[in-house]
Scaffold this motif. Structure first.
Motif, PDB file in Angstrom:
ATOM      1  N   GLY A   7      -8.608   6.062  -9.501  1.00 34.20           N
ATOM      2  CA  GLY A   7      -9.154   5.435  -8.305  1.00 34.20           C
ATOM      3  C   GLY A   7      -8.203   5.513  -7.128  1.00 34.20           C
ATOM      4  O   GLY A   7      -7.692   6.571  -6.783  1.00 34.20           O
ATOM      5  N   ILE A   8      -7.947   4.364  -6.513  1.00 30.33           N
ATOM      6  CA  ILE A   8      -7.102   4.313  -5.321  1.00 30.33           C
ATOM      7  C   ILE A   8      -5.656   4.699  -5.634  1.00 30.33           C
ATOM      8  O   ILE A   8      -4.847   4.926  -4.734  1.00 30.33           O
ATOM      9  N   GLY A   9      -5.338   4.820  -6.940  1.00 27.95           N
ATOM     10  CA  GLY A   9      -4.007   5.271  -7.339  1.00 27.95           C
ATOM     11  C   GLY A   9      -3.693   6.693  -6.911  1.00 27.95           C
ATOM     12  O   GLY A   9      -2.573   7.167  -7.090  1.00 27.95           O
ATOM     13  N   ILE A  10      -4.673   7.383  -6.303  1.00 28.48           N
ATOM     14  CA  ILE A  10      -4.430   8.735  -5.801  1.00 28.48           C
ATOM     15  C   ILE A  10      -3.442   8.733  -4.643  1.00 28.48           C
ATOM     16  O   ILE A  10      -2.806   9.741  -4.354  1.00 28.48           O
ATOM     17  N   THR A  11      -3.270   7.575  -3.965  1.00 29.08           N
ATOM     18  CA  THR A  11      -2.484   7.575  -2.724  1.00 29.08           C
ATOM     19  C   THR A  11      -1.029   7.989  -2.925  1.00 29.08           C
ATOM     20  O   THR A  11      -0.566   8.913  -2.247  1.00 29.08           O
ATOM     21  N   PRO A  12      -0.255   7.397  -3.849  1.00 32.62           N
ATOM     22  CA  PRO A  12       1.117   7.897  -4.021  1.00 32.62           C
ATOM     23  C   PRO A  12       1.146   9.255  -4.704  1.00 32.62           C
ATOM     24  O   PRO A  12       2.028  10.084  -4.436  1.00 32.62           O
ATOM     25  N   VAL A  13       0.166   9.523  -5.589  1.00 31.72           N
ATOM     26  CA  VAL A  13       0.129  10.790  -6.326  1.00 31.72           C
ATOM     27  C   VAL A  13      -0.094  11.956  -5.376  1.00 31.72           C
ATOM     28  O   VAL A  13       0.487  13.036  -5.539  1.00 31.72           O
ATOM     29  N   LEU A  14      -0.926  11.757  -4.343  1.00 33.22           N
ATOM     30  CA  LEU A  14      -1.215  12.828  -3.402  1.00 33.22           C
ATOM     31  C   LEU A  14       0.041  13.274  -2.662  1.00 33.22           C
ATOM     32  O   LEU A  14       0.296  14.479  -2.512  1.00 33.22           O
ATOM     33  N   TYR A  16       0.852  -1.196   0.000  1.00 33.48           N
ATOM     34  CA  TYR A  16       0.000   0.000   0.000  1.00 33.48           C
ATOM     35  C   TYR A  16       0.890   1.249   0.000  1.00 33.48           C
ATOM     36  O   TYR A  16       1.850   1.346   0.777  1.00 33.48           O
ATOM     37  N   SER A  17       0.536   2.201  -0.849  1.00 31.41           N
ATOM     38  CA  SER A  17       1.293   3.460  -0.926  1.00 31.41           C
ATOM     39  C   SER A  17       0.969   4.332   0.275  1.00 31.41           C
ATOM     40  O   SER A  17      -0.174   4.375   0.757  1.00 31.41           O
ATOM     41  N   TYR A  68       1.737   6.681  10.008  1.00 31.45           N
ATOM     42  CA  TYR A  68       1.654   6.438   8.569  1.00 31.45           C
ATOM     43  C   TYR A  68       0.169   6.393   8.204  1.00 31.45           C
ATOM     44  O   TYR A  68      -0.663   5.942   9.012  1.00 31.45           O
ATOM     45  N   GLU A  69      -0.145   6.799   6.985  1.00 32.73           N
ATOM     46  CA  GLU A  69      -1.509   6.687   6.489  1.00 32.73           C
ATOM     47  C   GLU A  69      -1.514   5.933   5.166  1.00 32.73           C
ATOM     48  O   GLU A  69      -0.700   6.212   4.279  1.00 32.73           O
ATOM     49  N   ILE A  70      -2.446   4.988   5.051  1.00 30.49           N
ATOM     50  CA  ILE A  70      -2.684   4.290   3.793  1.00 30.49           C
ATOM     51  C   ILE A  70      -4.187   4.315   3.529  1.00 30.49           C
ATOM     52  O   ILE A  70      -4.985   4.523   4.458  1.00 30.49           O
ATOM     53  N   ALA A  71      -4.586   4.142   2.294  1.00 27.87           N
ATOM     54  CA  ALA A  71      -6.005   4.032   1.947  1.00 27.87           C
ATOM     55  C   ALA A  71      -6.208   2.713   1.217  1.00 27.87           C
ATOM     56  O   ALA A  71      -5.418   2.346   0.339  1.00 27.87           O
ATOM     57  N   VAL A  72      -7.266   1.998   1.574  1.00 29.98           N
ATOM     58  CA  VAL A  72      -7.495   0.654   1.050  1.00 29.98           C
ATOM     59  C   VAL A  72      -8.891   0.573   0.438  1.00 29.98           C
ATOM     60  O   VAL A  72      -9.906   0.826   1.114  1.00 29.98           O
ATOM     61  N   LEU A  73      -8.933   0.213  -0.830  1.00 26.98           N
ATOM     62  CA  LEU A  73     -10.180  -0.003  -1.557  1.00 26.98           C
ATOM     63  C   LEU A  73     -10.597  -1.464  -1.426  1.00 26.98           C
ATOM     64  O   LEU A  73      -9.768  -2.368  -1.598  1.00 26.98           O
ATOM     65  N   GLU A  74     -11.874  -1.684  -1.132  1.00 24.66           N
ATOM     66  CA  GLU A  74     -12.342  -3.069  -1.102  1.00 24.66           C
ATOM     67  C   GLU A  74     -12.621  -3.521  -2.526  1.00 24.66           C
ATOM     68  O   GLU A  74     -13.540  -3.032  -3.191  1.00 24.66           O
ATOM     69  N   GLU A  75     -11.778  -4.431  -2.987  1.00 20.13           N
ATOM     70  CA  GLU A  75     -11.884  -4.925  -4.359  1.00 20.13           C
ATOM     71  C   GLU A  75     -12.895  -6.059  -4.433  1.00 20.13           C
ATOM     72  O   GLU A  75     -12.828  -7.009  -3.640  1.00 20.13           O
ATOM     73  N   PRO A  76     -13.837  -6.006  -5.401  1.00 21.93           N
ATOM     74  CA  PRO A  76     -14.794  -7.114  -5.546  1.00 21.93           C
ATOM     75  C   PRO A  76     -14.105  -8.449  -5.791  1.00 21.93           C
ATOM     76  O   PRO A  76     -14.570  -9.493  -5.335  1.00 21.93           O
TER      77      PRO A  76
END
Length: 772
Positions: free
Chosen positions: A571-578, A508-509, A520-528
């Protein structure tokens, strides 16, 4: 300084007055006493900083102290001959020489001090007993011996670890490994010490005859045992194995060679491990919080062993002979010079190890240490030593976690240039507090031993889940901290961490503030289609839980020198970009963010992105009908612009197509997943990998990864994800075309063909050559 200095290679007559190249500190260097014996690495800090290669009139050697210089010397066994590695560093009396002669002492070449071309053929044919697949058979024996010795003192409350365990167990293991009968323990101890003093020490004239007497008896004993083995070489052990190899290749493995190896092998397999273990226990008990961490989490032990070997290893220095005029660290060294290559100093070089004097059992590059040497002469027994040290630590952290150093004891060392370990390590404890008295079942517990270099997956830490909060529909933000309130490791934008979630490990980024190391902060998307990781986070994980974390690591680094940045997040790819956008904004650079998602309600951290980057943010929502037009966005290349993107594979593929006409490596991407599948031997081919530094050629089978083949051949190389995602197993490529299958290297890096990920990439042809 006058020309009367014996052995000085510089013609002082050609110099101006006071122009002597031997500095005051170099002239004062004495490896047989003072600060060098107390802490050789610390004593040479001045040299690493000011004079990394200096001439020592005291011993007549050039001393090399920086990591890259020491490694370069190890790498070239032709220019820097190992032939003097076992040479007596101090001349002895005629009487001592005569004493050795009466025992027909004829110690010759061994794997340690043998030149090419003789060395490598012998090393190859004698190496198999040292490989992980063979060493695994010795683990039960090492565990049994360790348990027996601890049983002897566990209820006493006070013991010298060196005398009661750390000297005798490695000696017994060494004898067992070699196939020598387990007898004459006290005599063997005397022999081993005498051999060290005879070769690397400075015995006083009145001691030299006694030392020579012991060494001569050691030589004689080694020959007698060897002859017994020849009568029946079918037994276990390295020496019977060598005798069997001799029967097939007598021109490679000779009689004199076996005799020398018998004697040298006992010392090499015993004394260095005993000293390394004593150093480790002293270091860990002096760093109490680290000791307590190992007691709580035995998974940290293999990494702790590497850091102990780096910080306070048992091999302080090796020696080499310069065979031709050369330059080391910018200093001209004439042919015939002798080198003292200070591995202990190299292991504490800040140029290679960040905060090198710090003791950090989670240091990811700790196993880069040179305690075992490097290249073609790297210690064959390194993994046996690692195994023993891990088992010693597991046994004592389990059975005597309340162990403490006896206060105010003086640590003394056998004076010599090369091998270092305390003569005694006194410890005490309250036997009434022994945990096995309350829980006898703990004696049946076993933690897996790492046979070989530990992977980066072993460099872990425990973190607490402080909070789990919604970040969007189907996305949660997880805040992590150190349970003891200590700062977490520093990280840079684009970094990720690896987190163990039940039986799974996921990457996780980091998306928080790199300047705030309290969390530390991470964001996790629940993948189907989750394989279980995101489902675990969303439905099982709770605030207050603890997790095992590794990293951070960064293979998605931001180019700080770019003039302008285009960030594209899916989508969740915002985490490293942010985190990247935060950094670029603080640096005052020009940038824009394109954030793509199905619907704004599902876009993680959108409020935070809008608040901090609103004037630079463009939101692209499929539901709102404003999908990102990638070809239009990137139609015209803009000089000085770098593009960074993380998101689904279809987004990354579209960006790659749209930037085909941009300057090479304008696009940088981070992948969510790997496309690797299980190797299908029907679709693969076998090939050879030449290891230039090690002098070996390894065959990689059609159903085998390069990484597996390297480990099977006793070659140290780290790994973590083993899916081509993390970059941990990267190896330098010298020759041959690589079939790159990772998602780490850029297009330019692949085209340059200078490195490969050994967990997944293969050879296009029949051979690759690696700098390993």
């Amino acid at each position: 300084m006058s020309q009367t200095l014996t052995g000085c290679p510089v013609d002082h007559r050609a110099l101006q007055p006071n122009g002597c190249p031997v500095s005051a500190r170099a002239a004062a260097f004495d490896p047989f006493g003072g600060s060098y014996q107390v802490d050789p690495a610390a004593s040479l800090r001045w040299s690493r900083d000011e004079e990394p290669v200096f001439y020592s009139p005291e011993i007549g050697y050039w001393v090399v102290t920086r990591y890259e210089d020491v490694k370069a010397v190890f790498r070239d066994n032709i220019l820097f001959s190992p032939s003097i590695a076992l040479e007596k560093i101090t001349p002895v009396s005629d009487e001592a020489t005569a004493t050795l002669a009466k025992y027909d002492y004829a110690m010759a070449r061994t794997l340690v001090n043998e030149d090419e071309p003789a060395h490598m053929p012998r090393r190859r044919v004698l190496m198999d007993p040292f490989t992980p697949k063979e060493l695994v058979h010795h683990e039960p024996m090492v565990r049994r011996l360790t348990r027996e010795y601890v049983d002897r003192f566990v209820d006493t409350g006070r013991v010298d670890l060196v005398d009661e365990m750390l000297w005798e167990v490695p000696l017994t293991v060494a004898l067992h490994f070699l196939g020598v009968p387990e007898e004459d323990m006290d005599t063997m101890r005397e022999y081993s010490i005498a051999h060290t003093v005879n070769t690397w020490g400075r015995p006083a004239p009145e001691e030299q005859v006694a030392v020579a007497e012991a060494v001569g008896k050691f030589w004689q004993y080694a020959g007698q045992v060897l002859e017994k083995m020849r009568q029946d070489p079918s037994g276990h052990g390295w020496m019977p194995y060598g005798i069997r190899v001799q029967q097939e290749q007598p021109e490679v493995v000779t009689d004199s060679y076996l005799h020398s190896m018998m004697m040298a092998g006992i010392v090499a397999a015993h004394e260095t491990t005993a000293n390394a273990s004593a150093n480790a226990f002293r270091l860990l008990l002096e760093n109490r919080s680290v000791w307590e961490e190992l007691c709580a989490d035995p998974g940290l032990i293999s990494g702790a062993v590497e850091e102990c070997l780096r910080h306070s290893g048992s091999v302080a220095a090796w020696r080499r002979l310069v065979t031709a005029d050369t330059t080391i660290g910018g200093v001209d060294i004439p042919a015939g010079s002798k080198l003292l290559i200070a591995t202990s100093s190299a292991n504490r070089d800040d140029r290679h190890f960040e905060g090198a004097d710090d003791f950090d059992i989670r240091r990811e590059n700790a196993s880069d240490h040179l305690t075992f040497g490097f290249g073609g002469h790297q210690c064959l027994g390194k993994n046996l030593a690692r195994m023993e040290m891990q088992i010693f630590l597991e046994e004592l952290t389990t059975r005597l976690p309340h162990l403490e150093l006896v206060p105010d004891q003086e640590f003394t060392y056998l004076p010599n240039t090369s091998f270092r370990g305390p003569d005694h390590v006194w410890v005490h404890w309250d036997p009434a507090e022994n945990p096995e008295r309350r829980d006898p079942a703990l004696l049946g517990k076993r933690h897996p031993v790492t046979i070989g270099e530990p992977s980066k997956a072993a460099v872990s830490r425990t973190v607490t889940v402080d909070a789990i909060t919604p970040a969007a529909d189907g996305v949660v933000r997880v805040t992590l901290s150190d349970p003891s309130g200590r700062p977490l490791p520093r990280w840079t934008p684009g970094s990720h961490i690896d987190v163990d979630l039940g039986e799974l490990s996921r990457q996780y980024s980091l998306c928080g503030d790199p300047n705030d190391l309290s969390v530390y902060e991470i964001a996790v998307l629940e993948e189907p289609e989750s394989r279980g990781g995101s489902r675990y986070v969303h439905h099982t994980l709770q605030a207050g839980d603890t997790l095992t974390m590794r990293g951070p690591r960064n293979h998605f680094r931001l180019d700080a020198d770019a003039e302008r940045y285009v960030f594209v997040a899916g989508g969740i790819g915002i985490t490293p970009v942010l985190a990247m956008a935060d950094h670029v904004k603080s640096a005052g650079k020009d940038y824009e963010i394109h954030y793509c998602g199905r619907d704004v309600t599902t876009m993680a951290l959108l409020d935070r992105v809008g608040t901090d980057h609103g004037d630079r943010l463009v939101v692209h929502s499929s539901a709102a009908g404003n999908r990102l037009d990638i070809p239009a966005l990137l139609a015209e290349p803009v000089a000085g612009t770098q593009i960074y993107s993380c998101g689904p594979e279809r987004l990354l593929a579209a960006l790659e197509e749209a930037t085909a006409h941009w300057p090479e490596d304008s696009l940088h991407v981070e992948h969510f997943t790997s496309n690797l599948t299980t190797l299908d031997p029907a679709n693969e081919h076998s090939f050879e990998v030449e290891l230039r530094d090690s002098g070996l050629t390894v065959t990689v089978a059609a159903d085998q990864t390069v990484l597996d083949a390297l480990r099977a051949s006793n070659i140290d190389i780290q790994s973590d994800c083993e899916e081509g995602l993390c970059g941990s197993c990267e190896a330098p490529v010298l020759d041959g075309e690589v079939d790159h299958r990772d998602v780490v290297l850029t297009k330019t890096e692949r085209a340059q063909n200078k490195s490969m990920m050994t967990c997944c990439s293969r050879a296009c042809g029949s051979k690759l050559t690696l700098a390993l």
